[in-house]
Design a protein around this motif. Sequence first.
Motif, PDB file in Angstrom:
ATOM      1  N   GLN A  50      42.020  34.451  23.136  1.00 49.81           N
ATOM      2  CA  GLN A  50      42.543  34.937  24.408  1.00 49.81           C
ATOM      3  C   GLN A  50      44.064  34.765  24.463  1.00 49.81           C
ATOM      4  O   GLN A  50      44.777  35.658  24.918  1.00 49.81           O
ATOM      5  CB  GLN A  50      41.876  34.180  25.549  1.00 49.81           C
ATOM      6  N   TYR A  53      45.618  37.416  22.352  1.00 54.28           N
ATOM      7  CA  TYR A  53      45.531  38.701  23.040  1.00 54.28           C
ATOM      8  C   TYR A  53      46.635  38.813  24.093  1.00 54.28           C
ATOM      9  O   TYR A  53      47.332  39.819  24.166  1.00 54.28           O
ATOM     10  CB  TYR A  53      44.147  38.861  23.678  1.00 54.28           C
ATOM     11  N   VAL A  54      46.808  37.769  24.899  1.00 54.19           N
ATOM     12  CA  VAL A  54      47.835  37.775  25.944  1.00 54.19           C
ATOM     13  C   VAL A  54      49.221  37.911  25.320  1.00 54.19           C
ATOM     14  O   VAL A  54      50.060  38.683  25.803  1.00 54.19           O
ATOM     15  CB  VAL A  54      47.732  36.502  26.821  1.00 54.19           C
ATOM     16  N   LEU A  57      49.619  41.485  24.014  1.00 52.92           N
ATOM     17  CA  LEU A  57      49.763  42.384  25.161  1.00 52.92           C
ATOM     18  C   LEU A  57      51.168  42.299  25.759  1.00 52.92           C
ATOM     19  O   LEU A  57      51.790  43.322  26.062  1.00 52.92           O
ATOM     20  CB  LEU A  57      48.705  42.056  26.218  1.00 52.92           C
ATOM     21  N   THR A  58      51.672  41.092  25.883  1.00 54.85           N
ATOM     22  CA  THR A  58      53.031  40.895  26.399  1.00 54.85           C
ATOM     23  C   THR A  58      54.059  41.553  25.480  1.00 54.85           C
ATOM     24  O   THR A  58      54.963  42.261  25.949  1.00 54.85           O
ATOM     25  CB  THR A  58      53.332  39.386  26.547  1.00 54.85           C
ATOM     26  N   THR A  61      53.789  45.410  25.680  1.00 58.99           N
ATOM     27  CA  THR A  61      54.319  45.867  26.970  1.00 58.99           C
ATOM     28  C   THR A  61      55.839  45.858  26.935  1.00 58.99           C
ATOM     29  O   THR A  61      56.488  46.842  27.337  1.00 58.99           O
ATOM     30  CB  THR A  61      53.815  44.970  28.118  1.00 58.99           C
ATOM     31  N   GLU A  79      52.054  47.981  31.068  1.00 56.76           N
ATOM     32  CA  GLU A  79      51.065  46.960  30.732  1.00 56.76           C
ATOM     33  C   GLU A  79      49.683  47.581  30.470  1.00 56.76           C
ATOM     34  O   GLU A  79      48.995  47.206  29.529  1.00 56.76           O
ATOM     35  CB  GLU A  79      50.965  45.905  31.827  1.00 56.76           C
ATOM     36  N   LEU A  80      49.298  48.528  31.293  1.00 51.08           N
ATOM     37  CA  LEU A  80      48.016  49.204  31.078  1.00 51.08           C
ATOM     38  C   LEU A  80      48.050  50.027  29.792  1.00 51.08           C
ATOM     39  O   LEU A  80      47.093  50.014  29.017  1.00 51.08           O
ATOM     40  CB  LEU A  80      47.673  50.099  32.270  1.00 51.08           C
ATOM     41  N   ARG A  83      47.652  47.700  26.953  1.00 50.34           N
ATOM     42  CA  ARG A  83      46.264  47.235  26.854  1.00 50.34           C
ATOM     43  C   ARG A  83      45.385  48.278  26.156  1.00 50.34           C
ATOM     44  O   ARG A  83      44.607  47.948  25.258  1.00 50.34           O
ATOM     45  CB  ARG A  83      45.731  46.933  28.248  1.00 50.34           C
ATOM     46  N   GLU A  87      43.660  47.517  22.547  1.00 53.26           N
ATOM     47  CA  GLU A  87      42.199  47.508  22.476  1.00 53.26           C
ATOM     48  C   GLU A  87      41.670  48.623  21.573  1.00 53.26           C
ATOM     49  O   GLU A  87      40.659  48.449  20.902  1.00 53.26           O
ATOM     50  CB  GLU A  87      41.606  47.560  23.877  1.00 53.26           C
TER      51      GLU A  87
END
Length: 137
Positions: A50, A53-54, A57-58, A61, A79-80, A83, A87
Amino acid sequence: MGEGLPLIEAFCIRAAAVMHVLHSPEGLMMERLVDWCDQEFGNGEMNYRQAMYVDALTNITEELEEVSREQDLTIADPELAARFWLEGLLGHARLETSTQTVDVEANEKWARAYSEFFFAGLRHSGAISAPSSPLSD
């Protein structure tokens, strides 16, 4: 990677590199190590996978925001978008590793198709725009 290239080209190069790393013996060992660390040291609130992943993602973004500024683009929700990008890559990598054989050339072709499809989707949805952008219709 891909610094100074148009958005699609830069992300295509990165997607191919991510697939290469995830399918490498080192990448597969890292998967096992992360699983083990989560099992042994996870506290139920935040685990290693996790946290990775964060962090990814950061970073994605921030990269989308930076590239959009440099190339005078507007991405409605970076951010979306990050993601969905991440993914999609991870899902593809997971499915490809289940075949036990990795075709580097096929992954590079997939990376190109994925990049084009992803950014076409952003453009079509109105999530990305710029009056003078080659990404605009």
